[in-house]
Design an enzyme around this catalytic site. Structure first.
Site, mmCIF file in Angstrom:
data_model
loop_
_atom_site.group_PDB
_atom_site.id
_atom_site.type_symbol
_atom_site.label_atom_id
_atom_site.label_comp_id
_atom_site.label_asym_id
_atom_site.label_seq_id
_atom_site.Cartn_x
_atom_site.Cartn_y
_atom_site.Cartn_z
ATOM 1 N N LYS A 1 -0.279 -28.129 14.359
ATOM 2 C CA LYS A 1 0.096 -28.162 12.936
ATOM 3 C C LYS A 1 -0.465 -26.936 12.222
ATOM 4 C CE LYS A 1 -2.521 -30.730 9.960
ATOM 5 N NZ LYS A 1 -3.070 -29.992 8.795
ATOM 6 N N ASN A 2 -1.746 -26.660 12.455
ATOM 7 C CA ASN A 2 -2.395 -25.612 11.671
ATOM 8 C C ASN A 2 -2.020 -24.201 12.123
ATOM 9 O OD1 ASN A 2 -3.453 -27.578 10.093
ATOM 10 N ND2 ASN A 2 -5.538 -27.463 10.915
ATOM 11 N N ASP B 1 -12.666 -30.729 11.856
ATOM 12 C CA ASP B 1 -11.512 -31.632 11.947
ATOM 13 C C ASP B 1 -11.686 -32.721 13.009
ATOM 14 O OD1 ASP B 1 -10.270 -30.251 9.919
ATOM 15 O OD2 ASP B 1 -8.999 -29.053 11.233
ATOM 16 N N ARG C 1 0.709 -36.968 8.228
ATOM 17 C CA ARG C 1 0.665 -35.548 7.891
ATOM 18 C C ARG C 1 0.298 -34.713 9.113
ATOM 19 N NH1 ARG C 1 -3.567 -34.208 4.218
ATOM 20 N NH2 ARG C 1 -2.877 -32.219 5.018
ATOM 21 N N ARG D 1 -12.551 -27.217 -2.186
ATOM 22 C CA ARG D 1 -11.612 -26.287 -1.560
ATOM 23 C C ARG D 1 -11.120 -25.137 -2.439
ATOM 24 N NH1 ARG D 1 -7.941 -29.335 2.737
ATOM 25 N NH2 ARG D 1 -8.204 -27.306 3.724
ATOM 26 N N CYS E 1 -9.345 -31.964 -2.798
ATOM 27 C CA CYS E 1 -8.764 -33.080 -2.070
ATOM 28 C C CYS E 1 -9.905 -33.939 -1.544
ATOM 29 C CB CYS E 1 -7.865 -32.593 -0.946
ATOM 30 S SG CYS E 1 -8.775 -31.755 0.325
HETATM 31 N N1 EPU Z 1 -13.839 -21.638 1.206
HETATM 32 C C1 EPU Z 1 -14.330 -20.962 0.116
HETATM 33 N N2 EPU Z 1 -13.497 -20.063 -0.510
HETATM 34 C C2 EPU Z 1 -12.222 -19.822 -0.081
HETATM 35 C C3 EPU Z 1 -11.736 -20.520 1.039
HETATM 36 C C4 EPU Z 1 -12.578 -21.433 1.666
HETATM 37 O O1 EPU Z 1 -15.466 -21.131 -0.289
HETATM 38 O O2 EPU Z 1 -11.525 -18.996 -0.684
HETATM 39 C C5 EPU Z 1 -14.700 -22.609 1.889
HETATM 40 C C6 EPU Z 1 -14.096 -24.002 1.946
HETATM 41 O O3 EPU Z 1 -14.346 -24.737 0.777
HETATM 42 C C7 EPU Z 1 -14.777 -24.563 3.171
HETATM 43 C C8 EPU Z 1 -14.854 -23.353 4.119
HETATM 44 O O4 EPU Z 1 -14.796 -22.220 3.244
HETATM 45 O O5 EPU Z 1 -16.065 -24.985 2.847
HETATM 46 C C9 EPU Z 1 -13.774 -23.259 5.163
HETATM 47 O O6 EPU Z 1 -12.494 -23.437 4.568
HETATM 48 P P1 EPU Z 1 -11.178 -22.754 5.154
HETATM 49 O O7 EPU Z 1 -10.605 -21.848 4.127
HETATM 50 O O8 EPU Z 1 -11.439 -22.179 6.497
HETATM 51 O O9 EPU Z 1 -10.187 -24.006 5.280
HETATM 52 P P2 EPU Z 1 -8.615 -23.919 5.194
HETATM 53 O O10 EPU Z 1 -8.173 -22.634 5.773
HETATM 54 O O11 EPU Z 1 -8.167 -24.281 3.841
HETATM 55 C C10 EPU Z 1 -8.096 -24.892 7.566
HETATM 56 C C11 EPU Z 1 -7.401 -26.097 8.110
HETATM 57 C C12 EPU Z 1 -8.249 -27.337 7.857
HETATM 58 C C13 EPU Z 1 -9.610 -27.138 8.518
HETATM 59 C C14 EPU Z 1 -10.257 -25.862 7.987
HETATM 60 C C15 EPU Z 1 -11.564 -25.534 8.656
HETATM 61 C C16 EPU Z 1 -5.067 -25.562 7.908
HETATM 62 C C17 EPU Z 1 -3.748 -25.856 7.310
HETATM 63 N N3 EPU Z 1 -6.098 -26.261 7.493
HETATM 64 O O12 EPU Z 1 -8.203 -25.107 6.149
HETATM 65 O O13 EPU Z 1 -7.575 -28.409 8.499
HETATM 66 O O14 EPU Z 1 -10.437 -28.243 8.271
HETATM 67 O O15 EPU Z 1 -9.369 -24.739 8.178
HETATM 68 O O16 EPU Z 1 -11.412 -25.400 10.022
HETATM 69 O O17 EPU Z 1 -5.157 -24.726 8.794
HETATM 70 C C18 EPU Z 1 -6.843 -30.614 8.815
HETATM 71 O O18 EPU Z 1 -6.011 -30.176 9.629
HETATM 72 O O19 EPU Z 1 -7.108 -31.840 8.694
HETATM 73 C C19 EPU Z 1 -7.561 -29.671 7.965
HETATM 74 C C20 EPU Z 1 -8.161 -30.028 6.840
#
Ligand code: EPU
Length: 420
Positions: A22-23, A307, A399, A121, A116
């Site tokens: 998915k990701n 995850d 999802r 986030r 969320c």
């Molecule tokens: N963060 C910041 N600033 C930013 C972006 C992130 O402080 O601009 C923080 C977040 O709050 C968090 C950490 O950095 O504490 C990591 O967040 P990241 O941006 O890596 O998460 P994401 O890219 O939004 C993806 C996956 C998530 C998974 C995370 C971490 C997708 C669609 N989602 O989210 O997947 O938990 O990476 O590995 O790729 C799931 O599939 O259930 C899911 C939540």
């Protein structure tokens, strides 16, 4: 709204095949906005999040068609660059159209995703990265409004207080693919999904090197063409079934699970007493005894994935002693704790840490799914609890897991879907 009715007991046995990631699929589908001509993405799972992404791409002027496990995408109309709140609200990953729209259409308006169930986030790192490439970015009416005549390559640092950012790295990489000159991303996310996106971009004619490491170098090109790409297997779905096998003292072969993507999970499962072997086309997980406790800290890849934190917690609830789980990626991601307590677990939460004292058994109960992975943890708990568990609000599970009830049924688990 559907719920799951689960009869606990029984060991899970047999073979299950995991689908495409998915990701990986979500940013890769968004990257198709960069292309001239048609793209075909193969191995895309049939999930609610994928359907939301298809709808979003259609709103952005693409023709999107599903053909079995493939999705065909071709952009016909670039007039509308607005990702509206009603779609972004349903799925945070919609934010990864920001980089492609900005690079290809020179402008983007993307609703700011809210928080969320797993935390606040923010997207500050995404915005900082795109600004470094020369984008003008303002916030207006809850939308991120971005524009740039042509992005310019730059040095971008994407480390934040909780490590790097997966979708932020994806956004900057996609934008840099069409920027003028060279971009170097330092402290890039190393997740296999980032490397998968880079493979797709390179198939489109991009020049991305180093993806999968903390330093990614992107030489911008003038244009990108549509391409065909098969997404990697879903490592979180793989890990969910691996943990399910271990917690049920089962014997399950998870087909398509890749050892190279699962090292931290395999290491932890072995440490707690499960046997994990590569087996034709996947990984076999078996356990025949009460499991040992463990200390687990979630970390960015290649560390133990956030995850899978909730699913592993279910397992440690039944281990023989005290375990300590520390969440270093999303420190508030503990919505499953209160539900597991309803099933007889013994868990004490202290800030970003949960202390889990193993109990002899979990007891079936009505519980509520709060987010995708927490819901998976509750299904695992239901499968090994005494008696019946009902998990409400399983749209969260839909999802991210395709036909999870059918896949568990294949392994001898009794999970039925019913209308709430
Ligand atoms: N963060 C910041 N600033 C930013 C972006 C992130 O402080 O601009 C923080 C977040 O709050 C968090 C950490 O950095 O504490 C990591 O967040 P990241 O941006 O890596 O998460 P994401 O890219 O939004 C993806 C996956 C998530 C998974 C995370 C971490 C997708 C669609 N989602 O989210 O997947 O938990 O990476 O590995 O790729 C799931 O599939 O259930 C899911 C939540």
């Amino acid at each position: 709204m559907d719920k799951f009715i689960i009869q606990g007991g029984g060991r899970l046995k047999g073979e299950v095949t995991v689908g495409g990631s998915k990701n990986s699929s979500l940013p890769i589908m968004a990257a198709s906005l960069l292309a001239e001509g048609p793209s075909r993405i193969k191995g895309v799972p049939g999930l609610a999040d994928i359907r939301h992404t298809m709808a979003l791409l259609e709103e952005l002027g693409a023709e999107v068609r599903r053909d079995g496990d493939a999705v065909d995408i071709e952009v016909h109309d670039e007039a509308d660059s607005h990702a509206r709140y009603d779609l972004v609200r349903k799925m945070r990953a919609s934010v990864c159209v920001l980089g492609p729209l900005l690079a290809k259409r020179k402008k983007a308006r993307v609703a700011m995703p809210g928080g969320c169930a797993i935390g606040s986030r923010p997207i500050d790192l995404h915005l900082r990265g795109l600004r470094a490439l020369g984008a003008d970015i303002q916030l207006s009416g809850g939308d991120v409004v971005a524009s740039a005549k042509r992005l310019r390559g730059a040095s971008v640092f994407l480390g934040g207080p909780f490590g790097s950012t997966v979708l932020g790295t994806a956004n900057v990489m996609m934008a840099a693919a069409l920027a003028e000159g060279t971009t170097v991303i330092e402290s890039a996310a190393c997740e296999p999904e980032v490397a998968d996106l880079a493979d797709y971009l390179n198939a489109m004619g991009a020049r991305v090197n180093g993806a999968g490491t903390p330093r990614v170098v992107i030489d911008g090109v003038e244009s990108l063409r549509g391409a065909e790409h098969t997404v990697i297997p879903d490592r979180i779905e793989s890990g969910t079934f691996m943990v399910a096998s271990a917690v049920s003292n089962g014997e399950v072969t998870v087909k398509n699970a890749r050892m190279d993507h699962m090292m931290a999970v395999v290491d932890k499962l072995r440490q707690i007493g499960a046997i994990v072997e590569t087996s034709n086309g996947g990984l076999e997980v078996a356990s025949a005894r009460r499991l040992e406790p463990a200390d687990v800290t979630t970390q960015p890849y290649p560390g133990f994935p956030t995850d899978l934190q909730a699913q592993l917690m279910t397992l440690l609830c039944l281990a023989d002693g005290n375990s300590v789980i520390t969440e270093k990626v999303f420190p508030d991601r503990f919505m499953h704790v209160a539900e597991l307590l309803r099933m007889g677990a013994n868990i004490r939460k202290e800030g970003p840490t949960a202390i889990v004292t193993g109990v002899r058994k979990l007891v079936g109960a009505p519980v509520m799914a709060s987010d995708l992975r927490a819901s998976a943890a509750l299904v695992l708990a239901g499968l090994v609890a005494d008696g019946q568990t009902t998990v409400q609000r399983v749209y969260h599970i839909d999802r991210g897991y395709e036909s999870i009830e059918r896949k568990f049924a294949q392994l001898g688990g009794d999970v039925r879907r019913a209308a709430e």
